[in-house]
Motif scaffolding. Structure first.
Motif, PDB file in Angstrom:
ATOM      1  N   ALA A 111       0.829  -1.203   0.000  1.00 35.24           N
ATOM      2  CA  ALA A 111       0.000   0.000   0.000  1.00 35.24           C
ATOM      3  C   ALA A 111       0.862   1.251   0.000  1.00 35.24           C
ATOM      4  N   GLN A 112       1.946   1.238   0.794  1.00 34.85           N
ATOM      5  CA  GLN A 112       2.841   2.383   0.835  1.00 34.85           C
ATOM      6  C   GLN A 112       3.540   2.579  -0.511  1.00 34.85           C
ATOM      7  N   THR A 113       3.958   1.484  -1.119  1.00 35.75           N
ATOM      8  CA  THR A 113       4.623   1.569  -2.423  1.00 35.75           C
ATOM      9  C   THR A 113       3.693   2.166  -3.465  1.00 35.75           C
ATOM     10  N   ARG A 114       2.430   1.698  -3.499  1.00 35.93           N
ATOM     11  CA  ARG A 114       1.463   2.236  -4.462  1.00 35.93           C
ATOM     12  C   ARG A 114       1.213   3.712  -4.215  1.00 35.93           C
ATOM     13  N   SER A 115       1.193   4.112  -2.964  1.00 37.05           N
ATOM     14  CA  SER A 115       0.961   5.509  -2.636  1.00 37.05           C
ATOM     15  C   SER A 115       2.114   6.383  -3.130  1.00 37.05           C
ATOM     16  N   ILE A 116       3.330   5.916  -2.929  1.00 36.02           N
ATOM     17  CA  ILE A 116       4.506   6.669  -3.373  1.00 36.02           C
ATOM     18  C   ILE A 116       4.541   6.737  -4.895  1.00 36.02           C
ATOM     19  N   GLU A 117       4.233   5.623  -5.553  1.00 37.17           N
ATOM     20  CA  GLU A 117       4.210   5.614  -7.009  1.00 37.17           C
ATOM     21  C   GLU A 117       3.191   6.608  -7.551  1.00 37.17           C
ATOM     22  N   THR A 118       2.062   6.694  -6.890  1.00 37.92           N
ATOM     23  CA  THR A 118       1.033   7.641  -7.313  1.00 37.92           C
ATOM     24  C   THR A 118       1.512   9.073  -7.155  1.00 37.92           C
ATOM     25  N   ILE A 119       2.188   9.345  -6.043  1.00 40.49           N
ATOM     26  CA  ILE A 119       2.726  10.691  -5.808  1.00 40.49           C
ATOM     27  C   ILE A 119       3.722  11.068  -6.904  1.00 40.49           C
ATOM     28  N   VAL A 120       4.640  10.129  -7.197  1.00 46.75           N
ATOM     29  CA  VAL A 120       5.648  10.399  -8.224  1.00 46.75           C
ATOM     30  C   VAL A 120       4.984  10.579  -9.585  1.00 46.75           C
ATOM     31  N   HIS A 121       4.042   9.687  -9.896  1.00 49.57           N
ATOM     32  CA  HIS A 121       3.343   9.749 -11.171  1.00 49.57           C
ATOM     33  C   HIS A 121       2.632  11.089 -11.355  1.00 49.57           C
ATOM     34  N   ASP A 122       1.906  11.498 -10.333  1.00 49.81           N
ATOM     35  CA  ASP A 122       1.145  12.743 -10.428  1.00 49.81           C
ATOM     36  C   ASP A 122       2.074  13.944 -10.514  1.00 49.81           C
ATOM     37  N   TYR A 123       3.170  13.895  -9.769  1.00 56.38           N
ATOM     38  CA  TYR A 123       4.108  15.013  -9.787  1.00 56.38           C
ATOM     39  C   TYR A 123       4.740  15.158 -11.171  1.00 56.38           C
ATOM     40  N   LEU A 124       5.141  14.033 -11.779  1.00 59.84           N
ATOM     41  CA  LEU A 124       5.771  14.091 -13.088  1.00 59.84           C
ATOM     42  C   LEU A 124       4.799  14.547 -14.170  1.00 59.84           C
ATOM     43  N   LEU A 125       3.535  14.196 -14.034  1.00 60.08           N
ATOM     44  CA  LEU A 125       2.548  14.677 -14.991  1.00 60.08           C
ATOM     45  C   LEU A 125       2.374  16.188 -14.898  1.00 60.08           C
ATOM     46  N   LYS A 126       2.434  16.711 -13.682  1.00 59.07           N
ATOM     47  CA  LYS A 126       2.289  18.152 -13.491  1.00 59.07           C
ATOM     48  C   LYS A 126       3.564  18.897 -13.855  1.00 59.07           C
ATOM     49  N   HIS A 127       4.721  18.231 -13.688  1.00 54.79           N
ATOM     50  CA  HIS A 127       6.016  18.899 -13.900  1.00 54.79           C
ATOM     51  C   HIS A 127       6.910  18.044 -14.803  1.00 54.79           C
ATOM     52  N   PRO A 128       6.531  17.815 -16.051  1.00 59.35           N
ATOM     53  CA  PRO A 128       7.349  16.974 -16.943  1.00 59.35           C
ATOM     54  C   PRO A 128       8.724  17.557 -17.219  1.00 59.35           C
ATOM     55  N   GLU A 129       8.853  18.853 -17.001  1.00 62.91           N
ATOM     56  CA  GLU A 129      10.165  19.478 -17.232  1.00 62.91           C
ATOM     57  C   GLU A 129      11.230  18.920 -16.308  1.00 62.91           C
ATOM     58  N   VAL A 130      10.806  18.341 -15.190  1.00 64.28           N
ATOM     59  CA  VAL A 130      11.774  17.762 -14.256  1.00 64.28           C
ATOM     60  C   VAL A 130      12.551  16.630 -14.925  1.00 64.28           C
ATOM     61  N   LEU A 131      11.830  15.791 -15.666  1.00 63.71           N
ATOM     62  CA  LEU A 131      12.494  14.698 -16.369  1.00 63.71           C
ATOM     63  C   LEU A 131      13.443  15.225 -17.433  1.00 63.71           C
ATOM     64  N   LEU A 132      13.008  16.244 -18.158  1.00 59.08           N
ATOM     65  CA  LEU A 132      13.871  16.817 -19.192  1.00 59.08           C
ATOM     66  C   LEU A 132      15.129  17.411 -18.577  1.00 59.08           C
ATOM     67  N   GLU A 133      14.966  18.101 -17.461  1.00 57.97           N
ATOM     68  CA  GLU A 133      16.120  18.690 -16.780  1.00 57.97           C
ATOM     69  C   GLU A 133      17.051  17.601 -16.260  1.00 57.97           C
ATOM     70  N   ALA A 134      16.465  16.533 -15.734  1.00 60.50           N
ATOM     71  CA  ALA A 134      17.272  15.435 -15.212  1.00 60.50           C
ATOM     72  C   ALA A 134      18.028  14.735 -16.336  1.00 60.50           C
ATOM     73  N   MET A 135      17.351  14.521 -17.467  1.00 64.10           N
ATOM     74  CA  MET A 135      18.018  13.879 -18.602  1.00 64.10           C
ATOM     75  C   MET A 135      19.132  14.750 -19.154  1.00 64.10           C
ATOM     76  N   GLN A 136      18.899  16.076 -19.199  1.00 62.30           N
ATOM     77  CA  GLN A 136      19.941  16.985 -19.678  1.00 62.30           C
ATOM     78  C   GLN A 136      21.136  16.967 -18.741  1.00 62.30           C
TER      79      GLN A 136
END
Length: 256
Positions: free
Chosen positions: A35-60
């Motif tokens: 349950a905790q793992t699913r909750s964390i995954e949801t948090i990460v998923h939702d955050y990345l959807l709202k802030h996709p630039e984070v992934l681009l910055e991380a990849m750069q």
């Protein structure tokens, strides 16, 4: 997509480990419940959807770090291989043999990018007047490239290497055996003698040494350059060539 997944997984692991530490640093559990793992995954998923630039910055940032690490390794390789890079007597030297900046080029006569940079390189050498150009045969694009390099190296015995080198790069047709002979004749090379000289086993050794040196410098395509003490992969346009020569010259002045 694959890099994005890697970064997402890394972020998940980081958040998960940070969450454990913040929750109870002395008594943190060794793992999360489902349950905790699913909750964390949801948090990460939702955050990345709202802030996709984070992934681009991380990849750069990741790409920049990888590029810096490769450049550092290449600089060390240049320092460790100065003799074969700059002083191999079997490598043809064009331009000004006493030039204060050296450009070393690894090339293939069938390489479109090599052809693209050829005229800007010739122009820069002529315009500057103080560049030493070292040519390294690096035939990696098939059997015809190997034949062309063997022919070019054989032409040294007739004192026609640079004329032949330029004519091969200015050739617009496919490099067949017959076309290579035609180009050789056009610059005054005796094709019968050239064919005999192409059988010299020293030619294979020269190309093998160039390939070994390219691997040491992490040059895995053409063209590849060493300008001053810096390795460059890929074609450079006229402005980039001039800038790199200027930077190499300034670097030498600074080190004195």
């Amino acid at each position: 997509m694959m890099r994005a997944l890697v970064f997402a997984a890394a972020m998940l692991g980081f958040i998960a480990s940070a969450g454990v530490a913040m929750a109870a640093p002395q008594t943190a559990p060794k793992s999360f419940s489902d349950a905790q793992t699913r909750s964390i995954e949801t948090i990460v998923h939702d955050y990345l959807l709202k802030h996709p630039e984070v992934l681009l910055e991380a990849m750069q940032a990741y790409d920049d770090k990888q590029a810096a690490a490769k450049a550092h390794a290449q600089n060390k390789a240049v320092a460790a291989n100065r003799a074969p890079i700059y002083d191999d007597p079997t490598s043809f030297v064009a331009g000004n043999p006493q030039g204060d900046v050296t450009i070393v080029e690894f090339f293939d006569y069938q390489c479109g990018y090599c052809k693209r940079v050829f005229e800007p390189l010739m122009d820069e050498i002529k315009k500057d007047g103080n560049i030493r150009l070292i040519l390294k045969e690096f035939p990696i694009l098939g059997p015809k490239s190997v034949v062309a390099s063997h022919a070019a190296l054989a032409s040294m015995k007739q004192g026609k290497y640079f004329e032949f080198h330029q004519a091969l790069f200015r050739n617009k047709a496919a490099l067949t055996d017959d076309r290579i002979i035609e180009i050789a004749k056009s610059v005054g090379i005796d094709p019968v003698q050239m064919k005999k000289d192409m059988a010299d086993p020293k030619i294979i050794k020269i190309i093998d040494r160039n390939e070994e040196l390219a691997r040491a410098l992490a040059i895995d395509g053409t063209p590849g350059f060493v300008i001053g003490d810096k390795v460059h992969a890929g074609a450079l346009d006229a402005d980039e060539l001039a800038a790199e020569v200027k930077a190499a010259r300034a670097g030498q002045e600074t080190s004195r």
